[in-house]
Design an enzyme around this catalytic site. Structure first.
Site, PDB file in Angstrom:
ATOM      1  N   HIS A   1       6.034   6.839  11.259  1.00 46.21           N
ATOM      2  CA  HIS A   1       5.479   6.694   9.920  1.00 46.21           C
ATOM      3  C   HIS A   1       4.875   8.055   9.550  1.00 46.21           C
ATOM      4  O   HIS A   1       3.655   8.214   9.492  1.00 46.21           O
ATOM      5  CB  HIS A   1       4.398   5.603   9.944  1.00 46.21           C
ATOM      6  CG  HIS A   1       3.964   5.143   8.588  1.00 46.21           C
ATOM      7  ND1 HIS A   1       4.467   5.665   7.427  1.00 46.21           N
ATOM      8  CD2 HIS A   1       3.059   4.202   8.216  1.00 46.21           C
ATOM      9  CE1 HIS A   1       3.888   5.062   6.398  1.00 46.21           C
ATOM     10  NE2 HIS A   1       3.033   4.179   6.856  1.00 46.21           N
TER      11      HIS A   1
ATOM     12  N   LYS B   1      23.285  -9.505  -0.078  1.00 50.15           N
ATOM     13  CA  LYS B   1      24.723  -9.771  -0.252  1.00 50.15           C
ATOM     14  C   LYS B   1      25.534  -9.229   0.915  1.00 50.15           C
ATOM     15  O   LYS B   1      26.760  -9.280   0.900  1.00 50.15           O
ATOM     16  CB  LYS B   1      25.217  -9.104  -1.544  1.00 50.15           C
ATOM     17  CG  LYS B   1      24.581  -9.632  -2.814  1.00 50.15           C
ATOM     18  CD  LYS B   1      25.135  -8.853  -3.997  1.00 50.15           C
ATOM     19  CE  LYS B   1      24.359  -9.188  -5.261  1.00 50.15           C
ATOM     20  NZ  LYS B   1      24.673  -8.234  -6.342  1.00 50.15           N
TER      21      LYS B   1
ATOM     22  N   ARG C   1       0.812  -1.209   0.000  1.00 51.27           N
ATOM     23  CA  ARG C   1       0.000   0.000   0.000  1.00 51.27           C
ATOM     24  C   ARG C   1       0.857   1.276   0.000  1.00 51.27           C
ATOM     25  O   ARG C   1       0.682   2.156  -0.835  1.00 51.27           O
ATOM     26  CB  ARG C   1      -0.884  -0.027   1.258  1.00 51.27           C
ATOM     27  CG  ARG C   1      -1.854   1.094   1.383  1.00 51.27           C
ATOM     28  CD  ARG C   1      -2.602   0.933   2.694  1.00 51.27           C
ATOM     29  NE  ARG C   1      -3.066  -0.445   2.837  1.00 51.27           N
ATOM     30  CZ  ARG C   1      -4.195  -0.903   2.344  1.00 51.27           C
ATOM     31  NH1 ARG C   1      -4.993  -0.105   1.701  1.00 51.27           N
ATOM     32  NH2 ARG C   1      -4.542  -2.165   2.511  1.00 51.27           N
ATOM     33  N   THR C   2       1.773   1.363   0.945  1.00 49.58           N
ATOM     34  CA  THR C   2       2.569   2.591   1.059  1.00 49.58           C
ATOM     35  C   THR C   2       3.459   2.773  -0.166  1.00 49.58           C
ATOM     36  O   THR C   2       3.608   3.874  -0.693  1.00 49.58           O
ATOM     37  CB  THR C   2       3.424   2.550   2.344  1.00 49.58           C
ATOM     38  OG1 THR C   2       2.566   2.300   3.442  1.00 49.58           O
ATOM     39  CG2 THR C   2       4.156   3.851   2.566  1.00 49.58           C
TER      40      THR C   2
ATOM     41  N   ARG D   1      11.315   2.232   3.548  1.00 48.87           N
ATOM     42  CA  ARG D   1      10.751   1.532   4.708  1.00 48.87           C
ATOM     43  C   ARG D   1      11.767   0.492   5.139  1.00 48.87           C
ATOM     44  O   ARG D   1      12.411  -0.157   4.308  1.00 48.87           O
ATOM     45  CB  ARG D   1       9.438   0.854   4.357  1.00 48.87           C
ATOM     46  CG  ARG D   1       8.972  -0.082   5.470  1.00 48.87           C
ATOM     47  CD  ARG D   1       7.569  -0.505   5.316  1.00 48.87           C
ATOM     48  NE  ARG D   1       6.669   0.615   5.550  1.00 48.87           N
ATOM     49  CZ  ARG D   1       5.380   0.492   5.784  1.00 48.87           C
ATOM     50  NH1 ARG D   1       4.834  -0.703   5.830  1.00 48.87           N
ATOM     51  NH2 ARG D   1       4.613   1.542   5.977  1.00 48.87           N
TER      52      ARG D   1
END
Lengths: 142, 319
Positions: B129, B80, B51-52, B101
Protein backbone atom coordinates in the site's frame (compact mmCIF):
# COMPACT_ATOMS: atom_id res chain seq x y z
CA UNK A 1 24.70 -51.97 -20.59
CA UNK A 2 25.44 -50.56 -24.04
CA UNK A 3 24.08 -47.25 -25.33
CA UNK A 4 25.29 -46.05 -28.73
CA UNK A 5 27.30 -42.84 -28.70
CA UNK A 6 25.67 -40.02 -30.62
CA UNK A 7 27.06 -38.16 -33.64
CA UNK A 8 25.12 -34.92 -33.32
CA UNK A 9 23.03 -34.01 -30.32
CA UNK A 10 23.08 -33.21 -26.62
CA UNK A 11 24.19 -35.05 -23.52
CA UNK A 12 22.90 -33.84 -20.17
CA UNK A 13 25.43 -35.06 -17.62
CA UNK A 14 25.74 -34.90 -13.83
CA UNK A 15 21.99 -35.07 -13.25
CA UNK A 16 21.26 -35.92 -9.63
CA UNK A 17 20.39 -39.62 -9.46
CA UNK A 18 16.65 -40.13 -9.77
CA UNK A 19 15.78 -36.77 -11.33
CA UNK A 20 16.13 -37.64 -15.01
CA UNK A 21 12.43 -38.49 -15.50
CA UNK A 22 11.46 -35.16 -13.99
CA UNK A 23 13.76 -33.38 -16.44
CA UNK A 24 12.38 -35.50 -19.27
CA UNK A 25 8.91 -34.17 -18.50
CA UNK A 26 9.92 -30.53 -17.88
CA UNK A 27 11.89 -30.34 -21.13
CA UNK A 28 9.09 -31.96 -23.13
CA UNK A 29 11.42 -34.67 -24.44
CA UNK A 30 8.50 -37.07 -24.87
CA UNK A 31 7.40 -34.97 -27.87
CA UNK A 32 10.68 -35.54 -29.77
CA UNK A 33 10.87 -37.98 -32.67
CA UNK A 34 14.63 -38.57 -32.32
CA UNK A 35 16.14 -41.18 -30.01
CA UNK A 36 16.38 -40.21 -26.35
CA UNK A 37 18.25 -42.36 -23.84
CA UNK A 38 17.76 -42.02 -20.10
CA UNK A 39 20.53 -43.67 -18.17
CA UNK A 40 19.90 -43.94 -14.45
CA UNK A 41 22.16 -44.61 -11.51
CA UNK A 42 25.44 -44.39 -13.38
CA UNK A 43 28.49 -44.68 -11.11
CA UNK A 44 30.22 -41.33 -10.67
CA UNK A 45 33.39 -40.51 -8.76
CA UNK A 46 32.19 -37.03 -7.87
CA UNK A 47 28.51 -37.78 -7.25
CA UNK A 48 28.39 -41.43 -6.25
CA UNK A 49 25.46 -42.01 -8.59
CA UNK A 50 24.13 -39.80 -11.35
CA UNK A 51 21.70 -39.85 -14.23
CA UNK A 52 22.48 -39.00 -17.86
CA UNK A 53 20.16 -38.09 -20.74
CA UNK A 54 21.34 -38.45 -24.34
CA UNK A 55 19.35 -36.76 -27.08
CA UNK A 56 20.15 -37.77 -30.65
CA UNK A 57 19.48 -34.35 -32.17
CA UNK A 58 20.75 -30.84 -31.50
CA UNK A 59 17.47 -29.45 -30.16
CA UNK A 60 16.99 -26.14 -28.41
CA UNK A 61 17.05 -26.68 -24.64
CA UNK A 62 15.59 -24.24 -22.13
CA UNK A 63 18.67 -23.72 -19.96
CA UNK A 64 16.62 -21.72 -17.42
CA UNK A 65 14.46 -24.78 -16.72
CA UNK A 66 17.54 -26.93 -16.37
CA UNK A 67 19.35 -24.43 -14.16
CA UNK A 68 16.31 -24.11 -11.91
CA UNK A 69 15.81 -27.85 -11.49
CA UNK A 70 19.46 -28.67 -10.99
CA UNK A 71 22.20 -26.06 -11.49
CA UNK A 72 24.83 -28.83 -11.21
CA UNK A 73 23.93 -30.32 -14.61
CA UNK A 74 26.45 -30.10 -17.45
CA UNK A 75 25.12 -29.67 -20.99
CA UNK A 76 27.44 -31.19 -23.64
CA UNK A 77 26.82 -30.26 -27.27
CA UNK A 78 27.95 -33.02 -29.62
CA UNK A 79 28.97 -32.55 -33.26
CA UNK A 80 30.55 -35.32 -35.38
CA UNK A 81 30.72 -37.53 -32.32
CA UNK A 82 32.78 -35.04 -30.30
CA UNK A 83 31.96 -32.59 -27.54
CA UNK A 84 32.14 -29.12 -29.14
CA UNK A 85 30.71 -27.14 -26.24
CA UNK A 86 30.28 -27.71 -22.51
CA UNK A 87 27.78 -25.49 -20.70
CA UNK A 88 27.77 -25.17 -16.93
CA UNK A 89 24.52 -23.96 -15.49
CA UNK A 90 23.59 -21.62 -12.69
CA UNK A 91 20.30 -20.57 -11.13
CA UNK A 92 18.59 -18.21 -13.59
CA UNK A 93 17.68 -14.70 -12.43
CA UNK A 94 14.06 -15.13 -13.52
CA UNK A 95 11.72 -18.04 -14.18
CA UNK A 96 8.97 -17.46 -16.69
CA UNK A 97 6.12 -19.98 -16.88
CA UNK A 98 8.16 -22.79 -15.31
CA UNK A 99 6.41 -23.02 -11.94
CA UNK A 100 3.09 -21.71 -10.65
CA UNK A 101 2.57 -19.53 -7.59
CA UNK A 102 0.79 -21.48 -4.85
CA UNK A 103 -0.49 -18.43 -2.93
CA UNK A 104 -4.31 -18.41 -3.22
CA UNK A 105 -4.28 -14.64 -2.67
CA UNK A 106 -1.99 -14.04 -5.67
CA UNK A 107 -3.50 -12.44 -8.79
CA UNK A 108 -2.13 -15.35 -10.86
CA UNK A 109 -4.63 -17.64 -9.10
CA UNK A 110 -7.54 -15.59 -10.48
CA UNK A 111 -6.47 -13.96 -13.75
CA UNK A 112 -5.85 -16.17 -16.78
CA UNK A 113 -3.24 -15.31 -19.37
CA UNK A 114 -0.67 -13.88 -16.96
CA UNK A 115 2.90 -15.11 -17.19
CA UNK A 116 3.99 -16.95 -14.06
CA UNK A 117 7.04 -14.93 -13.02
CA UNK A 118 9.54 -15.72 -10.29
CA UNK A 119 12.64 -13.71 -9.43
CA UNK A 120 15.75 -15.08 -7.68
CA UNK A 121 15.92 -13.22 -4.38
CA UNK A 122 18.52 -15.24 -2.50
CA UNK A 123 21.07 -17.14 -4.62
CA UNK A 124 22.83 -18.68 -1.63
CA UNK A 125 19.67 -20.42 -0.42
CA UNK A 126 18.13 -20.75 -3.89
CA UNK A 127 15.01 -18.80 -2.98
CA UNK A 128 12.76 -17.44 -5.69
CA UNK A 129 9.84 -15.08 -5.06
CA UNK A 130 6.70 -14.60 -7.06
CA UNK A 131 7.08 -11.30 -8.94
CA UNK A 132 3.44 -10.47 -8.19
CA UNK A 133 2.93 -11.38 -4.52
CA UNK A 134 6.50 -12.01 -3.19
CA UNK A 135 5.59 -15.50 -1.97
CA UNK A 136 8.81 -17.52 -1.71
CA UNK A 137 9.43 -20.73 -3.60
CA UNK A 138 12.37 -22.94 -2.86
CA UNK A 139 13.99 -24.95 -5.62
CA UNK A 140 13.45 -28.12 -3.65
CA UNK A 141 9.72 -27.56 -4.16
CA UNK A 142 10.13 -27.99 -7.91
CA UNK B 1 6.49 4.42 -18.10
CA UNK B 2 6.68 4.94 -14.36
CA UNK B 3 4.07 3.35 -12.08
CA UNK B 4 3.92 3.11 -8.29
CA UNK B 5 3.35 -0.54 -7.39
CA UNK B 6 5.75 -0.95 -4.47
CA UNK B 7 7.31 1.83 -2.37
CA UNK B 8 10.74 0.55 -3.45
CA UNK B 9 9.89 1.54 -7.04
CA UNK B 10 10.82 5.04 -5.88
CA UNK B 11 14.41 6.05 -5.16
CA UNK B 12 15.08 7.87 -1.87
CA UNK B 13 15.73 11.03 -3.91
CA UNK B 14 12.34 10.67 -5.61
CA UNK B 15 10.63 10.14 -2.25
CA UNK B 16 12.34 13.25 -0.87
CA UNK B 17 11.23 15.28 -3.92
CA UNK B 18 7.65 13.96 -3.58
CA UNK B 19 7.56 14.92 0.10
CA UNK B 20 9.04 18.34 -0.71
CA UNK B 21 6.35 18.91 -3.36
CA UNK B 22 3.65 17.72 -0.93
CA UNK B 23 4.96 20.20 1.65
CA UNK B 24 4.77 23.03 -0.89
CA UNK B 25 1.27 21.98 -1.94
CA UNK B 26 0.16 21.90 1.68
CA UNK B 27 1.50 25.39 2.32
CA UNK B 28 0.00 26.99 -0.81
CA UNK B 29 -2.73 24.73 -2.26
CA UNK B 30 -4.17 27.52 -4.41
CA UNK B 31 -0.99 27.61 -6.47
CA UNK B 32 -1.70 24.05 -7.70
CA UNK B 33 -5.40 24.38 -8.50
CA UNK B 34 -4.80 24.13 -12.26
CA UNK B 35 -1.88 21.66 -12.25
CA UNK B 36 -3.93 18.71 -13.56
CA UNK B 37 -6.54 20.69 -15.53
CA UNK B 38 -7.87 18.56 -18.40
CA UNK B 39 -6.55 15.28 -16.97
CA UNK B 40 -8.65 12.41 -15.59
CA UNK B 41 -7.87 10.04 -12.73
CA UNK B 42 -9.59 6.63 -12.69
CA UNK B 43 -10.24 5.15 -9.26
CA UNK B 44 -10.77 1.41 -9.79
CA UNK B 45 -11.69 -0.10 -6.44
CA UNK B 46 -12.27 -3.83 -6.87
CA UNK B 47 -12.32 -3.93 -3.06
CA UNK B 48 -14.16 -1.18 -1.17
CA UNK B 49 -12.16 1.49 0.66
CA UNK B 50 -13.96 4.76 1.14
CA UNK B 51 -11.08 6.54 2.78
CA UNK B 52 -8.37 5.81 0.22
CA UNK B 53 -10.70 6.34 -2.75
CA UNK B 54 -11.92 9.69 -1.44
CA UNK B 55 -8.36 10.73 -0.69
CA UNK B 56 -7.35 10.07 -4.32
CA UNK B 57 -10.44 11.82 -5.68
CA UNK B 58 -9.95 14.79 -3.37
CA UNK B 59 -6.31 15.00 -4.47
CA UNK B 60 -7.18 15.03 -8.19
CA UNK B 61 -10.03 17.52 -7.74
CA UNK B 62 -7.73 19.80 -5.74
CA UNK B 63 -5.38 19.81 -8.73
CA UNK B 64 -8.13 20.84 -11.13
CA UNK B 65 -8.48 17.39 -12.73
CA UNK B 66 -11.50 15.11 -13.07
CA UNK B 67 -12.19 11.62 -11.74
CA UNK B 68 -14.18 8.56 -12.77
CA UNK B 69 -14.30 4.97 -11.58
CA UNK B 70 -16.11 2.46 -9.41
CA UNK B 71 -16.19 1.83 -5.68
CA UNK B 72 -16.52 -1.97 -5.66
CA UNK B 73 -16.09 -4.92 -8.01
CA UNK B 74 -19.91 -5.35 -7.98
CA UNK B 75 -20.29 -2.19 -10.03
CA UNK B 76 -17.57 -3.04 -12.56
CA UNK B 77 -17.43 -5.34 -15.58
CA UNK B 78 -15.62 -7.85 -13.37
CA UNK B 79 -19.09 -9.15 -12.51
CA UNK B 80 -19.54 -10.04 -16.20
CA UNK B 81 -16.32 -11.98 -16.08
CA UNK B 82 -14.09 -9.38 -17.72
CA UNK B 83 -10.42 -9.93 -16.99
CA UNK B 84 -8.46 -7.36 -15.02
CA UNK B 85 -6.11 -6.70 -17.92
CA UNK B 86 -9.00 -6.06 -20.34
CA UNK B 87 -10.53 -3.60 -17.84
CA UNK B 88 -7.18 -1.81 -17.56
CA UNK B 89 -6.66 -1.63 -21.33
CA UNK B 90 -10.12 -0.06 -21.65
CA UNK B 91 -9.83 2.38 -18.77
CA UNK B 92 -6.36 3.53 -19.79
CA UNK B 93 -7.94 4.69 -23.07
CA UNK B 94 -10.28 6.99 -21.12
CA UNK B 95 -7.95 8.40 -18.46
CA UNK B 96 -4.47 9.81 -17.75
CA UNK B 97 -3.66 7.93 -14.53
CA UNK B 98 -5.23 5.00 -12.67
CA UNK B 99 -5.39 4.39 -8.91
CA UNK B 100 -6.50 0.83 -8.22
CA UNK B 101 -7.26 -1.31 -5.21
CA UNK B 102 -7.71 -5.05 -5.65
CA UNK B 103 -8.10 -7.95 -3.20
CA UNK B 104 -5.53 -10.06 -5.05
CA UNK B 105 -1.84 -9.54 -4.35
CA UNK B 106 0.10 -8.36 -7.40
CA UNK B 107 -2.99 -7.18 -9.32
CA UNK B 108 -1.59 -3.64 -9.83
CA UNK B 109 1.67 -5.10 -11.17
CA UNK B 110 -0.29 -7.23 -13.64
CA UNK B 111 -2.28 -4.11 -14.59
CA UNK B 112 0.92 -2.12 -15.17
CA UNK B 113 2.05 -4.63 -17.81
CA UNK B 114 -0.91 -3.68 -20.02
CA UNK B 115 -1.68 -0.09 -19.08
CA UNK B 116 -0.81 2.86 -21.31
CA UNK B 117 -1.08 5.29 -18.38
CA UNK B 118 0.60 5.25 -14.93
CA UNK B 119 -0.86 2.79 -12.40
CA UNK B 120 -0.88 3.67 -8.71
CA UNK B 121 -1.29 0.75 -6.31
CA UNK B 122 -3.95 1.83 -3.80
CA UNK B 123 -3.65 -1.49 -1.94
CA UNK B 124 -3.39 -5.08 -3.20
CA UNK B 125 -4.74 -7.50 -0.61
CA UNK B 126 -2.39 -7.86 2.34
CA UNK B 127 0.61 -7.08 0.18
CA UNK B 128 1.51 -3.42 -0.52
CA UNK B 129 0.00 0.00 0.00
CA UNK B 130 2.69 2.45 -1.12
CA UNK B 131 0.62 5.67 -0.98
CA UNK B 132 -0.14 4.97 2.68
CA UNK B 133 3.62 4.69 3.16
CA UNK B 134 4.22 8.01 1.43
CA UNK B 135 1.57 9.45 3.74
CA UNK B 136 3.35 7.97 6.76
CA UNK B 137 6.74 9.27 5.63
CA UNK B 138 5.37 12.78 5.09
CA UNK B 139 3.75 12.71 8.55
CA UNK B 140 6.94 11.49 10.25
CA UNK B 141 9.07 14.06 8.43
CA UNK B 142 6.69 16.90 9.28
CA UNK B 143 6.34 15.87 12.93
CA UNK B 144 9.91 14.78 13.67
CA UNK B 145 11.80 16.86 11.11
CA UNK B 146 13.70 13.87 9.72
CA UNK B 147 13.39 10.27 8.50
CA UNK B 148 16.82 9.03 9.70
CA UNK B 149 17.99 8.24 13.24
CA UNK B 150 14.66 6.93 14.45
CA UNK B 151 13.35 4.07 16.58
CA UNK B 152 10.04 2.99 15.07
CA UNK B 153 7.67 0.73 17.00
CA UNK B 154 5.09 -1.12 14.92
CA UNK B 155 2.26 -2.74 16.83
CA UNK B 156 -0.68 -5.06 16.19
CA UNK B 157 -1.19 -7.14 13.08
CA UNK B 158 2.30 -7.31 11.65
CA UNK B 159 1.59 -10.44 9.61
CA UNK B 160 -1.16 -9.21 7.31
CA UNK B 161 -0.63 -5.47 7.88
CA UNK B 162 0.59 -4.31 4.50
CA UNK B 163 1.13 -0.73 5.71
CA UNK B 164 3.68 -2.06 8.18
CA UNK B 165 5.60 -4.06 5.55
CA UNK B 166 5.76 -1.06 3.22
CA UNK B 167 6.77 1.29 6.05
CA UNK B 168 9.59 -1.05 7.12
CA UNK B 169 10.77 -1.37 3.56
CA UNK B 170 10.78 2.42 3.04
CA UNK B 171 12.26 3.46 6.41
CA UNK B 172 14.97 0.78 6.16
CA UNK B 173 16.59 2.79 3.41
CA UNK B 174 17.30 5.74 5.72
CA UNK B 175 20.38 5.65 7.98
CA UNK B 176 20.24 4.67 11.63
CA UNK B 177 16.62 3.49 11.79
CA UNK B 178 15.71 0.75 14.28
CA UNK B 179 12.46 -1.20 14.49
CA UNK B 180 10.61 -2.66 17.44
CA UNK B 181 7.96 -5.20 16.41
CA UNK B 182 5.14 -5.55 18.93
CA UNK B 183 2.69 -8.35 18.17
CA UNK B 184 1.30 -11.69 19.34
CA UNK B 185 3.11 -14.79 18.05
CA UNK B 186 0.37 -15.48 15.49
CA UNK B 187 0.66 -12.04 13.90
CA UNK B 188 4.45 -11.65 13.75
CA UNK B 189 6.16 -9.95 10.80
CA UNK B 190 6.58 -12.57 8.03
CA UNK B 191 9.95 -14.26 7.95
CA UNK B 192 10.78 -12.97 4.47
CA UNK B 193 10.50 -9.36 5.70
CA UNK B 194 12.75 -10.14 8.69
CA UNK B 195 15.24 -11.99 6.46
CA UNK B 196 15.46 -8.97 4.20
CA UNK B 197 16.14 -6.75 7.24
CA UNK B 198 18.86 -9.07 8.51
CA UNK B 199 20.45 -9.06 5.06
CA UNK B 200 20.61 -5.27 5.13
CA UNK B 201 21.77 -5.18 8.78
CA UNK B 202 18.69 -3.24 9.90
CA UNK B 203 18.43 -3.61 13.69
CA UNK B 204 15.11 -4.89 15.05
CA UNK B 205 13.68 -6.50 18.16
CA UNK B 206 10.45 -8.44 18.61
CA UNK B 207 8.29 -8.35 21.70
CA UNK B 208 4.78 -9.25 22.80
CA UNK B 209 4.54 -6.48 25.43
CA UNK B 210 3.99 -2.89 24.38
CA UNK B 211 4.67 -1.50 27.87
CA UNK B 212 8.28 -2.74 27.95
CA UNK B 213 9.43 -0.85 24.90
CA UNK B 214 7.33 2.31 25.06
CA UNK B 215 10.06 4.62 26.52
CA UNK B 216 12.49 3.79 23.69
CA UNK B 217 10.25 4.80 20.78
CA UNK B 218 10.29 7.90 18.56
CA UNK B 219 7.30 6.65 16.59
CA UNK B 220 4.58 4.19 17.63
CA UNK B 221 2.71 2.91 14.59
CA UNK B 222 -0.51 1.15 15.61
CA UNK B 223 -2.45 -1.13 13.25
CA UNK B 224 -5.85 -2.76 13.20
CA UNK B 225 -6.34 -6.53 13.24
CA UNK B 226 -8.24 -6.85 9.98
CA UNK B 227 -11.18 -9.22 9.84
CA UNK B 228 -10.96 -9.53 6.05
CA UNK B 229 -7.44 -11.03 6.18
CA UNK B 230 -8.50 -14.05 8.24
CA UNK B 231 -9.83 -17.29 6.79
CA UNK B 232 -11.07 -18.25 10.24
CA UNK B 233 -13.48 -16.05 12.26
CA UNK B 234 -12.47 -17.68 15.55
CA UNK B 235 -8.84 -16.60 15.10
CA UNK B 236 -9.95 -13.04 14.37
CA UNK B 237 -12.12 -12.84 17.49
CA UNK B 238 -9.34 -14.27 19.65
CA UNK B 239 -6.72 -11.73 18.48
CA UNK B 240 -8.61 -8.55 17.71
CA UNK B 241 -8.33 -6.98 21.17
CA UNK B 242 -4.75 -7.99 21.82
CA UNK B 243 -3.23 -4.50 21.85
CA UNK B 244 -5.12 -1.43 22.93
CA UNK B 245 -3.27 1.85 23.44
CA UNK B 246 -4.63 3.73 26.45
CA UNK B 247 -3.71 6.94 28.25
CA UNK B 248 -2.08 4.84 30.98
CA UNK B 249 0.21 3.01 28.59
CA UNK B 250 1.09 6.28 26.87
CA UNK B 251 2.39 7.71 30.14
CA UNK B 252 5.56 5.68 29.77
CA UNK B 253 6.25 7.16 26.34
CA UNK B 254 8.53 10.10 25.62
CA UNK B 255 6.92 13.51 25.28
CA UNK B 256 8.14 13.83 21.69
CA UNK B 257 7.03 10.37 20.58
CA UNK B 258 4.27 10.35 17.96
CA UNK B 259 1.39 7.86 17.70
CA UNK B 260 0.37 6.97 14.17
CA UNK B 261 -2.36 4.77 12.71
CA UNK B 262 -3.32 4.19 9.06
CA UNK B 263 -7.03 4.23 10.06
CA UNK B 264 -9.75 3.12 10.25
CA UNK B 265 -9.28 2.07 13.85
CA UNK B 266 -11.63 -0.23 15.68
CA UNK B 267 -10.67 -0.06 19.34
CA UNK B 268 -6.89 -0.43 19.31
CA UNK B 269 -6.43 3.22 20.33
CA UNK B 270 -8.67 4.53 23.08
CA UNK B 271 -10.54 7.66 21.95
CA UNK B 272 -9.21 9.31 25.12
CA UNK B 273 -5.76 9.31 23.47
CA UNK B 274 -7.04 11.42 20.55
CA UNK B 275 -6.52 14.72 22.36
CA UNK B 276 -2.96 13.91 23.40
CA UNK B 277 -0.59 16.10 21.33
CA UNK B 278 1.39 12.96 20.51
CA UNK B 279 -1.58 11.49 18.60
CA UNK B 280 -1.05 12.48 14.95
CA UNK B 281 -3.30 10.01 13.12
CA UNK B 282 -5.76 12.63 11.96
CA UNK B 283 -2.89 14.79 10.73
CA UNK B 284 -1.83 11.69 8.77
CA UNK B 285 -5.13 11.74 6.89
CA UNK B 286 -4.49 15.31 5.77
CA UNK B 287 -0.94 14.41 4.71
CA UNK B 288 -2.46 11.59 2.61
CA UNK B 289 -4.35 14.02 0.42
CA UNK B 290 -1.32 16.22 -0.28
CA UNK B 291 1.14 13.40 -0.86
CA UNK B 292 -1.31 11.89 -3.38
CA UNK B 293 -1.56 15.28 -5.09
CA UNK B 294 2.24 15.31 -5.38
CA UNK B 295 2.34 11.72 -6.65
CA UNK B 296 -0.38 12.18 -9.28
CA UNK B 297 1.35 15.32 -10.53
CA UNK B 298 4.78 13.70 -10.73
CA UNK B 299 3.56 10.51 -12.45
CA UNK B 300 1.37 12.28 -15.00
CA UNK B 301 4.07 14.82 -15.85
CA UNK B 302 6.68 12.06 -16.21
CA UNK B 303 4.33 10.05 -18.48
CA UNK B 304 3.56 13.08 -20.62
CA UNK B 305 7.27 13.89 -20.95
CA UNK B 306 8.14 10.23 -21.66
CA UNK B 307 10.58 10.43 -18.73
CA UNK B 308 11.80 7.43 -16.76
CA UNK B 309 12.67 9.56 -13.74
CA UNK B 310 10.18 11.49 -11.65
CA UNK B 311 10.94 15.20 -11.36
CA UNK B 312 13.41 15.13 -14.29
CA UNK B 313 11.20 17.82 -15.85
CA UNK B 314 10.58 19.66 -12.58
CA UNK B 315 12.09 22.97 -13.65
CA UNK B 316 10.20 23.06 -16.94
CA UNK B 317 6.89 22.45 -15.19
CA UNK B 318 7.80 24.83 -12.39
CA UNK B 319 6.04 23.01 -9.62
Amino acid sequence: MNIDSIQRGIVLDHIKAGRSMELYRYLGLDALECSVAIIKNVKSEAMGRKDIIKIDDNISIDLDVLGYIDPGITVNIIENGRITEKKHLSLPETLTNIVRCKNPRCITSAETGLDQLFVLSDRENAVYRCRYCDTPLKTKDA
Amino acid sequence: MRHLINITDLTCAEIDSLLDLADRMMKAPAAYRETMRGRILATLFFEPSTRTRLSFESAMLSLGGGTLGFASADSSSATKGESLTDTIRTVSAYTDVIAMRHPKEGAPLAASFKSTVPIINAGDGGHNHPTQTLTDLLTIRQEKGRLHGMTVGVCGDLKFGRTVHSLISAMSRYPDVKFVMISPQELRVPEYVLAEMRKKNIPYTETERMEDVMPSLDVLYMTRVQRERFFNEADYVRLKDTYILTEDKLQAARQDMIVMHPLPRVNEISTRVDDDPRAVYFKQVRCGRFVRMALITALVHAAEAGADTLFAQEERNEY
